[in-house]
Design a protein around this motif. Sequence first.
Motif, mmCIF file in Angstrom:
data_model
loop_
_atom_site.group_PDB
_atom_site.id
_atom_site.type_symbol
_atom_site.label_atom_id
_atom_site.label_comp_id
_atom_site.label_asym_id
_atom_site.label_seq_id
_atom_site.Cartn_x
_atom_site.Cartn_y
_atom_site.Cartn_z
ATOM 1 N N ARG A 1 0.855 -1.194 0.000
ATOM 2 C CA ARG A 1 0.000 0.000 0.000
ATOM 3 C C ARG A 1 0.889 1.241 0.000
ATOM 4 N NH1 ARG A 1 -3.266 -3.284 -0.880
ATOM 5 N NH2 ARG A 1 -5.187 -3.819 0.228
ATOM 6 N N ILE A 2 0.406 2.288 -0.657
ATOM 7 C CA ILE A 2 1.131 3.562 -0.604
ATOM 8 C C ILE A 2 0.230 4.595 0.043
ATOM 9 C CG2 ILE A 2 2.170 5.397 -1.959
ATOM 10 C CD1 ILE A 2 2.782 3.136 -4.012
ATOM 11 N N PRO A 3 0.676 5.144 1.144
ATOM 12 C CA PRO A 3 -0.119 6.200 1.774
ATOM 13 C C PRO A 3 -0.064 7.453 0.900
ATOM 14 C CG PRO A 3 1.949 5.908 2.931
ATOM 15 C CD PRO A 3 1.913 4.855 1.878
ATOM 16 N N LEU B 1 -3.326 3.529 -1.029
ATOM 17 C CA LEU B 1 -3.579 3.006 -2.374
ATOM 18 C C LEU B 1 -2.898 1.652 -2.547
ATOM 19 C CD1 LEU B 1 -2.949 6.138 -4.623
ATOM 20 C CD2 LEU B 1 -5.123 5.223 -3.820
#
Lengths: 275, 1197
Positions: A15-17, A39
Amino acid sequence: MADDKDVLRDVWFGRIPTCFTLYQDEVTEREAEPFYLLLPRVSYLTLVTDKVKKHFLKVMKAEDVEEIWFEYEGTPLKWHYPIGLLFDLHASNTSLPWSITVHFKNFPERDLLHCPCNSVIEAHFMSSIKEADALKHKSQVINDMQKKDHKQLWMGLQNDKFDQFWAINRKLMEYPTEEGGFRYIPFRIYLTMSDRPFIQKLFRPISPDGHTHTLGDLLKEVYPVAIASDDEAKRYQVVIHGIEPLLETPLQWLSEHLSHPDNFLHISVIPAPSD
Amino acid sequence: MPVSLLWAVDVYGRVFSLSTGGQQWEHCCDAVLEFKRLTAVQQCCWGIACDHHIYLNVHASDVPIRYQEEAYENQRWNPVDNFSDRLLPSDRWQWSDITGLEHKPLDGFLLPSTNWEWEGDWYIDENFGGEPTEKGGWTYAIDFPATYTIDKKWNSCVRRRRWIRYRRYKATDTWAKIPSEGQSGPLPDPFNDISCGGWEISEEPRGRLSLWAVSLQGKVWFRGGIHHHTPEGMSWEEVSLPGEVVQISCGPGDLVWAVLWEGQLIVREGITRDCPQGSSWVVVDSPNPEVGTIHVAVGVSVVWAVTKDNKVWFRRGINSHNPCGSGWIGMVGEMVMISVGLNDQVRSGSREDRAVYFRQGVTSTELSGKAWKAVSVPRDGDIRPNSSTSTSSLHSAGCFFSGEVRAQSVMSEDSDTEADPQRAVHEVGASVSSPPSVHLSNDPEAPKPRIPKVTSDSFISEMLSDRETKRDGAAATSIPEEEVTPGDAEAKSPPPALVLSPSQSGGPGDPQWSTVDLEEAQTHLAVGPAAGRGDSSDTCSLSSVVTCMLGLEGLYGPDDHPLWAWVSGGGCAVDCHTQLNWFNSVTALTSSIQAMSLSVSPAQTAAWRKQIFEQLNERSKREIDNFKHYEQAIEQSVWVKKGTMQWWRDWKPHKWVDVRFALEQFSGPEGHKDGIVFLYYNFNEEKKYLHAFINEVTILVPVLNDSKHTFAIYTAERTKQRWPIKLAAATEMEMHDWLALLSVSCCDSRGIQGPPSKQAIWSITCKGDIFVSEPWPSLEACPYPTPCDQMFWRQVGGHLRLVECNSVGVVWGLGYDHTAWVYTGGYGGGFFQGLASSTDNIFTQTDVKSVYIYENQRWNPVTGYTSRGLPTDRYMWSDATGLHECTKASTKPPSPHWTWVTEWAVDYGVSGGTDREGWQYAADFPTSYHGYKTLKDFVRRRRWARKCKLTTTGPWQEVPPIPLSDVTILPCGDQSVVEQIPLWAISNKGDVLCRLGVTLLTPAGTSWLHVGTDQPFKSISIGGASQVWAIARDGSAFYRGSVSTQNPAGDCWYHIPSPARQKLKQVSVGRTSVYTVDENGTEMFPRYYSFARLSVYVFNVALSVQVWIIADKVQGSHSLSCGTVCHRLGVQPMEPKGQAWDYGIGGGWDHITVRGNNIEAPRVRMPSLTDALRPPSTLAARPLPAGNTENGNAVQC
């Protein structure tokens, strides 16, 4: 001992914050708050940003809204690249969260494809899978699947269902034991500095004399500049899913474990941070 | 599959052996002799040396060949001398055999030959029928001959004792000369040919063999009396003949064929269990009347022959009823000799290049195989250190050059003339994808690049198997895909459609074929270069590893490739699943080393893999851990999978009803996944449903049988009821898909991932399925333990009969065929694929078991015993109970995964004994049967057995070569990686074995150490402080003294009197207590409390005093379950009896091991902890009832 299966989970659940902010010139009724979201690295921007859109539409008039698009530090973000790839390519080594600017006007026709609905993403995703299987198995596996299997792959990605996706995808990752790997490795190498979108060539996982090809072999063949020779400082980072695998990692293993759901191994070659 | 050997002699008489696991010919070091002929079986190899004498080479085994000699010392009481050796004149000898009829003085025992040695001196046997005797070993009776007892009574007038001494066969792994003496002195002339076989004729005595030999004058001799305890046999008997024989071949079963001088063949008939030398000969004509036969080779049901023109012929229609077969089929290829191995696999010596060829694609349905492949591995000494640089490139060339092109071997420095082709090889190896050019084979110095007519003649088998159908299609499809390179010099032959004309002449209506010569039709298709890779399209797995070069340069002699003179594959076990490394010649030396270290594969420890794991961890720390409060982009939703199935409904009458089945999966509140299983059915036209929460499911059990693809779902509640949800899927595939999905879902809901922990509890069902459960500390909690019906079990691939583990993660299993398997640390396998299975540690596993049916007959005064029973009788062909009809034709293997590997055969090994035809007699069904007929017997039965084989996958690797019947591992605590873990086992012959070299890194260990016993054993267990306890087959208990790390095998056995003179069956040792089961299934304690009256199959005790058993029958609220896991509650070191039983999963459970579970239970005060702090010697001594068994060298563990 960690198992290879854990890698698949880690890759899937990457996940990418992200912090979404509305572009300053957009006309709003009141000030738009930034929107924070995790994301999925393996998904596509336009597939997972319904919430973002909804958030900003609340402060905008309907007539001011055209097709949504995203931009990071002046670069329009291509929705048809996986999110993780976009991040690795443009925003590696920057501080988190990733700050994305949201636009509703002035769609950059030259840089981006239109994405009117999710079926466009699905079509793009499925065509990537089919292309990858053409390279891996002469399309035999994907053609043997039923329509519902194709649907399950897509639904798995869309709904973030790891098991649902992998129940089918594992068939795409099989190969005859005696061959030792796929026919060709589906990979794409992206360069930030280049005007070519990416490099893609036919490359086998096993050399004709039976040796396994490694990531290093691939780069040597395709983009030798990326590999630093012994005496010079490292100029480039070779990043897949936010990590830098060692150059001696077997390519076949990478393709089985670090491919995106579209079955391609997306490799970013980015300049090494100067510090 | 154990490693076995292929033997060969080259033209210089040197003997070489090639292991199925190896990659080079090993020169047989006993090189003093040169040999002409060899005949090998699994345990030994016979040969005729250049001195025309016969030599025997018995392969060394971890279990030596020992023979027990016994003599009885008899004494009579008289008032003057008390008991003395002064006997009455009418009495037996003072030293006699057991009957007393034969005089057997101790010094009269001589070694049978110089190949034997005495193991020790004579000693007195103090074990009498399972009970220890007084010192001196005397047993008493009123008079000879009478019943002897241990106790001396007032009227005991005679006594006797048994002396035993072992002799050991010492000439293993060397060539021992066998004197050529017949029953009346030396044989008249020397031997010319020998052939060994016949081990499948009878299993008794063990290791029985038939040896046939041909003398120079053409006489045939049979050597009898060869079996395990007399490997050399007794003497030669001449067999009368219709002519002079030149060569003979004897198969594993009852096939014996010989070649006459005139070129005809003779077949031995009348070979049976009671008459292994047969009764008469039948003459069979040579395949070609003009050209006589020179060589014949037989297997179980195949005969291959070679005629004088070097053509190879296959005899069809051979079976045990028709040893002569029905016709010849010409095969492609020119050979000088042929040898048929186990499973009817074929090797041959080629005519022109004298290389050894292996017949590819021989399976039980295609006995004639597909094509010849040259065996091309270097001989030892061929590979030298300085050639290592070129090996790798040569290897790559080998991939392109199949057996048909002469590639030069690696010996660069001493073959100057061949420098050019070598360079060519290197070039080919280096260039990536250019097609290999043919100039390699045009080297003028080398022998002609002959094509030994080795082709894809798979169409022969096609014709054999389905000659009635698709005759034309067969020809087209049988040509393997071969890439034709430009360099292929040999022109392609005409289309092979022509070949089939002979078969058409036979006509579909005429099953009797005339002799077919395929080679006449010129159909061979020169297999071009690049076949090595192209072969992968072949269906047979053997071919997938075939990349070979032919003709290797030896360092010996002027010739540049070995000229083989004779080959024998009689002991060489290859089947179509075996992967052979014989066809490419690289990395020969490393293979044996790799085999030993299987626990951690190098790929797992590779730096790149570690790096990826580490970086992924860092990545999730960096990108996720600090941002957990962010919203997820995709909301979790419910995912449903639906299907239709049949359900064994809960209410009466029970029957299968169609139901819809759905699994709904969703994310639980804490983020982990959960699900519900729904089962929708109609009840009185009303729609209803039944559901089960995935997190409450305790086990999913496949109940695959031949009629339905069934599985059972248990929850704790349903375990109590003994009534699972039984479901049947439409296809096996569907069932496996559901099982795998449900299993993953159950594991997810409980957060279980990856391989079982070291503490896991392992169990096995009667179907051989393997289950593991992660134990909770609360299972042993006192006073409120978690009920064991709540334990969650998950399946692991593989098939076992018994499993044993310890707390550091060493797990061994034994298959139904007694093969030992060691756990590799993986999970999944079997039908678990993809995510539910690990990738690296899954291997092929096979198992073989017998299916039994009974033939029942009733006597009537007119016709004697017939298969016409009374109307009330059982089926004339039935199962053991007689309730179900089981005919030979209708009986199927246990599930579709099993395939038959033998035919039905009478089973003589039934308890109670049989007569010569296998019958057991009784007054009526069903009673106890005996092996002889009396006047009162009106019924008889005999047992037929047929073996079937399963091939599956699982995290198991074979530990060859000794088959085992029991195994035990010390349940040790914290262990360093290199420290040896004591592991004991019992072979299926009853030998006690101690495994050396078992460590965490090498759980398979390195070798067996044989521990001598006076009788066969059946159960063994090692407990805390290295106490080894064992049960002999006569039911007596033994304790092994002085076992320690320094002395892992201990020094001697102490006979411990059984509790209340019970015959014991099984033993399990914890830290301070020994638990045994007697033959009635009652559990006993060291202090001989008679225990709960549960029938016990098996039980298991962990170090921290946990007692688990498999109980025979347990009643639930709905039904009864056989074979149920039970847990003894309240067992504590000071209270070994425990208090009550807790019933767990059941319904066909066979085995459980909890010896890995060393989790200490949450107790207020742990009495066992104080125990552990005491000096180990007192610890060890406590369970031992007798003072003489105290063990001062006990090891802290």
